[in-house]
Design a protein around this motif. Structure first.
Motif, mmCIF file in Angstrom:
data_model
loop_
_atom_site.group_PDB
_atom_site.id
_atom_site.type_symbol
_atom_site.label_atom_id
_atom_site.label_comp_id
_atom_site.label_asym_id
_atom_site.label_seq_id
_atom_site.Cartn_x
_atom_site.Cartn_y
_atom_site.Cartn_z
ATOM 1 N N LEU A 462 0.867 -1.176 0.000
ATOM 2 C CA LEU A 462 0.000 0.000 0.000
ATOM 3 C C LEU A 462 0.902 1.224 0.000
ATOM 4 N N PRO A 463 0.958 2.009 -1.083
ATOM 5 C CA PRO A 463 1.915 3.114 -1.181
ATOM 6 C C PRO A 463 1.815 4.107 -0.035
ATOM 7 N N ALA A 464 0.607 4.407 0.400
ATOM 8 C CA ALA A 464 0.453 5.404 1.455
ATOM 9 C C ALA A 464 1.012 4.928 2.791
ATOM 10 N N ALA A 465 1.327 3.622 2.895
ATOM 11 C CA ALA A 465 1.914 3.093 4.119
ATOM 12 C C ALA A 465 3.435 3.091 4.061
ATOM 13 N N GLY A 466 4.018 3.589 2.960
ATOM 14 C CA GLY A 466 5.471 3.654 2.841
ATOM 15 C C GLY A 466 6.001 2.686 1.803
ATOM 16 N N LEU A 467 7.007 3.163 1.051
ATOM 17 C CA LEU A 467 7.556 2.352 -0.039
ATOM 18 C C LEU A 467 9.054 2.096 0.102
ATOM 19 N N ARG A 468 9.644 2.535 1.189
ATOM 20 C CA ARG A 468 11.109 2.446 1.268
ATOM 21 C C ARG A 468 11.590 1.003 1.193
ATOM 22 N N ASP A 469 10.959 0.102 1.906
ATOM 23 C CA ASP A 469 11.417 -1.288 1.933
ATOM 24 C C ASP A 469 11.176 -1.967 0.582
ATOM 25 N N ALA A 470 9.983 -1.744 -0.002
ATOM 26 C CA ALA A 470 9.690 -2.358 -1.293
ATOM 27 C C ALA A 470 10.614 -1.806 -2.376
ATOM 28 N N HIS A 471 10.916 -0.532 -2.295
ATOM 29 C CA HIS A 471 11.818 0.065 -3.282
ATOM 30 C C HIS A 471 13.213 -0.536 -3.173
#
Length: 592
Positions: A462-471
């Motif tokens: 869910l992008p609004a929950a943060g993307l740092r780890d997935a990125h």
């Protein structure tokens, strides 16, 4: 007063001709010789004066008539023909002709003749100073001769003498056509037999030449003025047409129309097909039956370097430019050649098209800046709770950041799709709706091309929950794909390499992906295919030794391995697949 004088006065009063007066004076002088001679001389002098006055009146009347005729002629050619015809008639000449000055060549040329029979004479050119006519043109003074062929005062040339001989003229009088300091040409009167010209004849020809010069210059200027007015009227009509077209284009833009609407308006105005191309030659808009090979048209190729509209190959093209930047090309065809007003209309359309494209470009740049800022904030946030502020910012851009998305990265290229795309830390990052990172990665790799490099993906998140780890996982996956020479995928597509590439080691998922079909068959049928695989690999891939370890016949082992091949595929025993199977069997045993 003597009887002789009275008789002569009576004859003068009766307007008797000079011959009658001469005859009567001789008869009367016989009786009174002394007074008769004096009376005769005075009477003839008076008669000559009366004749000269009448002749002058006749000439002036003729000049007035000529002036009236010339004033009524709008065509310079008709003026010239009338001048030579009247000159011949007024002077009783055999031939009359007129030459005009040629400022480009510095000579005069035969323009009009009356009574001429020689084609060579009618096309004669007279250099300045050559012959009688050339001398008149050079000095701008009248000259005349009783017998030109034998007159050594003039610079004879072979060409002029041959033409004069062919025409058969001898006596020539020429006088310049002058209006102020402007030299127009030379008017001539000629006789075929040698004879002198009286000064009254020279003066009469000069008067006619002056009148002719003024008339000719006036007609020429009237014609030039009329032409200028016609050109101005045409230009004004063209300007009005272009202005009306501009108003229509402006109306299209103000009503929210785009490049397609401008192309349609131009095509309707000029009754032709219209196309708008981008800087790469790709079609942005079209109206009418537009050809497929637009980029190959000569006009389109030349328009890139031209400041104005270029026409060639039955088409016209003009570059679409704004703020010094070329944004595309406007092409028009399927109709006849354009006049000046229509050219301005096309150029106005190009200008309005440039404004629309510039607005679109600036809008896209502004939108991209907003997207880039949002992407940077999402990538800086570690996984956690959904941030309502980020959700609201995404909603303004048409993004639903509470729904599952996949994060994909590559080194270059452009990632299309209804998501969030931008550059971050040297990578192209795309956050796209979806649940399957592997499918998204392969789709982007196909769209972006080989130059983009391997595409790594992670998610769903869910992008609004943060993307740092997935990125971070997507970047590690892309780097692993590059090392392995693979075009695209997610961590799970890397086999055992995905265990160290992913954000967290998903051992259960890995074992399930590698051994799942075989384990499911054992559970469903009560077979022991997994144990047979362990024995097979432990025996160095020898069915015979595996059969000994399992205490079964070798044919039984062979049948079990055939079932494994049916479940996993015929390539299950290749080195890469065999390595994956052995690692999964070890992990399964370690996990109990």
């Amino acid at each position: 007063m003597s009887r002789t004088a009275l008789e002569l006065l009576r004859l003068l009063a009766q307007d008797a001709p000079a011959e009658r007066i001469e005859e009567q004076a001789r008869a009367l002088a016989a009786g009174d010789p002394e007074s008769g001679a004096v009376a005769r001389e005075l009477a003839l002098r008076v008669r000559a004066g009366i004749d000269a006055h009448r002749r002058r009146e006749t000439e002036l009347s003729a000049l007035v008539d000529i002036a009236r005729d010339l004033a009524s002629l709008p065509d310079p050619g008709e003026v010239l023909d009338t001048i030579v015809r009247r000159a011949r008639s007024l002077l009783g000449a055999d031939v009359a002709y007129l030459t005009l000055a040629d400022p480009d060549r510095g000579d005069t040329f035969m323009r009009a003749t009356d009574g001429s029979i020689s084609g060579r004479f009618q096309t004669l050119r007279l250099p300045l100073g050559a012959g009688l006519g050339g001398l008149v043109a050079q000095t701008r003074r009248p000259y005349w001769t009783a017998d030109y062929p034998t007159d050594t005062r003039y610079d004879h040339t072979t060409e002029i003498d041959a033409a004069v001989e062919e025409e058969g003229i001898a006596a020539i009088c020429g006088t310049p056509l002058l209006v102020g300091r402007e030299f127009v040409g030379v008017l001539f009167a000629a006789h075929r037999a040698p004879r002198p010209f009286a000064r009254t004849e020279v003066a009469l020809l000069g008067s006619l030449a002056a009148l002719a010069a003024v008339s000719l210059v006036q007609v020429r200027r009237i014609t030039e003025t009329a032409d200028a007015l016609a050109a101005l009227s045409a230009a004004h009509a063209g300007i009005e047409q272009a202005a009306a077209a501009h108003d229509r284009f402006a109306g299209v833009v103000l009503s929210g129309g785009g490049v397609d609407d401008i192309a349609a308006a131009l095509g309707e105005l000029l009754d032709g097909w219209v196309a708008v191309l981008d800087v790469d030659g790709q079609r942005l808009a079209a109206h009418g039956p537009v050809p497929d090979d637009l980029a190959d048209l000569t006009a389109v190729r030349r328009a890139d370097d031209a400041a104005r509209l270029v026409s060639a190959d039955g088409a016209a093209a003009v570059a679409v430019r704004a703020v010094g930047q070329r944004l595309g090309t406007l092409v028009l065809g399927g109709r006849a050649a354009l006049d000046d007003g229509q050219v301005r209309t096309v150029e106005r359309a190009a200008m309005v098209t440039a404004l629309v494209l510039l607005f679109r470009l600036r809008e896209a740049e502004a939108d991209q800046r907003v997207r880039t800022d949002l992407l940077a904030d999402l990538l800086a946030r570690p996984a956690g709770e959904v941030d309502p502020a980020l959700v609201a910012r995404g909603r303004l851009l048409g993004l639903r950041l509470r729904t599952p998305h996949v994060v994909a990265v590559c080194r270059d290229g452009r990632a299309p799709g209804p998501g969030l795309v931008g550059r971050h830390d040297g990578w192209v990052v795309a956050v796209l709706p979806g649940h399957d990172p592997s499918a998204v990665a392969h789709d982007l790799a196909r769209r972006a091309g080989r130059d983009a490099g391997p595409v790594g993906a992670a998610g769903p998140v869910l992008p609004a929950a943060g993307l740092r780890d997935a990125h971070a996982e997507a970047r590690r996956t892309a780097e692993a794909l590059a090392a392995l020479g693979l075009p695209a995928g997610a961590a799970r597509d890397l086999g055992f390499a995905g265990l160290v590439t992913g954000d967290a080691a998903d051992v259960e998922g890995y074992v399930e992906r590698v051994l799942g079909p075989v384990a499911a068959h054992d559970a469903r049928r009560g077979t022991d295919l997994l144990t047979t695989l362990e024995a097979y690999f432990a025996a160095g891939a020898s069915p015979t030794r595996a059969a000994g370890t399992l205490h079964v016949h070798v044919n039984t082992v062979a049948q079990r391995l055939e079932r494994v091949a049916a479940l996993l595929g015929d390539d299950w025993h290749t080195p890469d697949r065999a390595l994956e199977l052995q690692l999964a069997l070890r992990l399964r045993k370690l996990r109990g």
